[in-house]
Design an enzyme around this catalytic site. Structure first.
Site, PDB file in Angstrom:
ATOM      1  N   ASP A 237      20.167 -18.862   7.595  1.00  0.00           N
ATOM      2  CA  ASP A 237      19.285 -17.614   8.087  1.00  0.00           C
ATOM      3  C   ASP A 237      19.731 -16.279   7.284  1.00  0.00           C
ATOM      4  O   ASP A 237      20.623 -16.429   6.371  1.00  0.00           O
ATOM      5  CB  ASP A 237      19.495 -17.462   9.425  1.00  0.00           C
ATOM      6  CG  ASP A 237      21.170 -17.230   9.896  1.00  0.00           C
ATOM      7  OD1 ASP A 237      22.033 -17.019   8.783  1.00  0.00           O
ATOM      8  OD2 ASP A 237      21.550 -16.863  11.003  1.00  0.00           O
ATOM      9  N   ALA A 238      18.919 -15.370   7.627  1.00  0.00           N
ATOM     10  CA  ALA A 238      19.126 -14.176   6.599  1.00  0.00           C
ATOM     11  C   ALA A 238      20.131 -13.364   6.733  1.00  0.00           C
ATOM     12  O   ALA A 238      20.989 -12.913   6.016  1.00  0.00           O
ATOM     13  CB  ALA A 238      17.962 -13.231   6.911  1.00  0.00           C
TER      14      ALA A 238
END
Length: 365
Positions: A237-238
């Site tokens: 994920d970011a």
């Protein structure tokens, strides 16, 4: 697990999700939510990816060693003891949702404040820890983070009368490790993988295709062994990218250039569900274990299609121990160890001998 006209079937769920990076408690909150969702959709066995609790050491592939110390300190701080309160919480999740659970963790050695293993744990529906495996060999830059494991628990376990084995990431390329599981009766194979694998940034050289490599290894094992393979990868994920890249766009691009994949493969090497590439989600499949039987008529490499007088494999399943202390008198003998032979030994406060009996004069420390 269901039976239909004598056919045994098991429903599996491969969870491709991102942990809350290097945060154990919030990651376990997410495990609870995802297992709940998989259970509602009928899963008997729920599988998570490599080092899901609480994050894969992404920095190893994109930062020089001299810039990794702070990340390693974070990883050690977010590693879990086995047994310990976090594994008890995982056991409770399996019991609560009436599923078997396979999940990767960063395991802190009980006798060392800084030694970490890449470990996979399997809990049955009753919340018992039935398999506790450490990755045999950390791969490439992972060796700056994880210690080598051993052959302890390198065997399948019974999950709803189905023989289930587990290998972690690159172990699925290790022919002897795969054969060891097959030769001990494996029917369903679990393969766990990381969220990314940057490998070669040289100009003109192809980058490592993680998703396709996962598919190839899963299909090969299923086809050779006539087993089902459940592949669960950890998503990226970011937040994890930003935590490692810290604003460096080239590092961010490198981390996101090799997306992972989760899928389920049948005993013919065919894709039954997925692949789910890159994004978060759950891949479900119902496995009909009877499908393997006619296929073994042609090639049964743990039976009639082998020559045991020609080929032999020996597996050392002992747990590595840093020290054995022997003093005068059996009552004072101590063995520094960290893995009982049976889960019940945790509750009874003692170690077990290989035949399942409490060892007299042995103290678990």
């Amino acid at each position: 697990m269901s039976e239909e006209c004598g056919r045994k079937k098991i429903t599996v769920a491969a969870v491709q999700a991102a942990p809350v990076f290097l945060d154990v408690e919030r990651t376990l909150d997410k495990v609870t939510e995802l297992v709940s969702e998989a259970s509602r959709q009928g899963a008997d066995l729920v599988v998570f990816g490599e080092s899901f609790v609480a994050g894969y050491p992404l920095w190893g592939g994109v930062l020089p060693a001299v810039r990794q110390h702070a990340f390693y300190e974070e990883l050690v701080a977010s590693s879990v003891a086995v047994p310990g309160p976090h594994t008890e919480r995982l056991a409770a999740i399996a019991r609560r949702f009436d599923v078997s659970l396979s999940i990767g963790v960063n395991e802190l050695a009980p006798n060392n404040v800084a030694q970490v293993f890449n470990t996979n744990l399997v809990f049955n529906r009753r919340g018992q820890l039935v398999n506790h495996r450490r990755k045999l060999v950390a791969t490439w830059y992972e060796r700056l983070t994880w210690s080598h494991g051993d052959g302890y628990d390198l065997h399948p376990v019974s999950i709803d009368d189905c023989s289930v084995g587990v290998l972690i990431c690159g172990e699925n390329t290790n022919t002897l490790a795969r054969y060891a599981l097959l030769a001990q009766g494996e029917q369903v194979h679990i393969a766990s993988y990381p969220p990314a694998w940057p490998f070669d940034l040289r100009e003109g050289k192809p980058e490592y295709d993680l998703a396709d490599s996962i598919r190839l290894r899963a299909a090969a094992h299923s086809f050779e062994g006539k087993v089902f393979t459940v592949v669960a990868a950890t998503a990226l994920d970011a937040a994890a990218v930003e935590h490692v890249a810290q604003g460096d766009q080239e590092i961010a691009r490198t981390l996101t250039s090799t997306p992972t994949a989760s899928l389920v493969i049948g005993p013919r090497g065919e894709v039954l569900a997925g692949p789910l590439v890159g994004e978060e989600g759950i891949v479900h499949a119902e496995l009909d274990l009877q499908e393997a039987i006619p296929l073994k008529l042609a090639h049964d490499i743990i039976g009639t299609y082998n020559r045991f007088d020609v080929f032999q494999l020996t597996v050392n399943s002992t747990r590595h121990r840093p020290v054995t202390i022997v003093s005068e008198g059996a009552a004072t003998t101590r063995i520094l160890t960290d893995s009982p032979a049976e889960p019940s030994a945790w509750e009874n406060g003692g170690v077990m001998t290989s035949d399942g009996q409490h060892a007299v004069g042995l103290e678990r420390i």
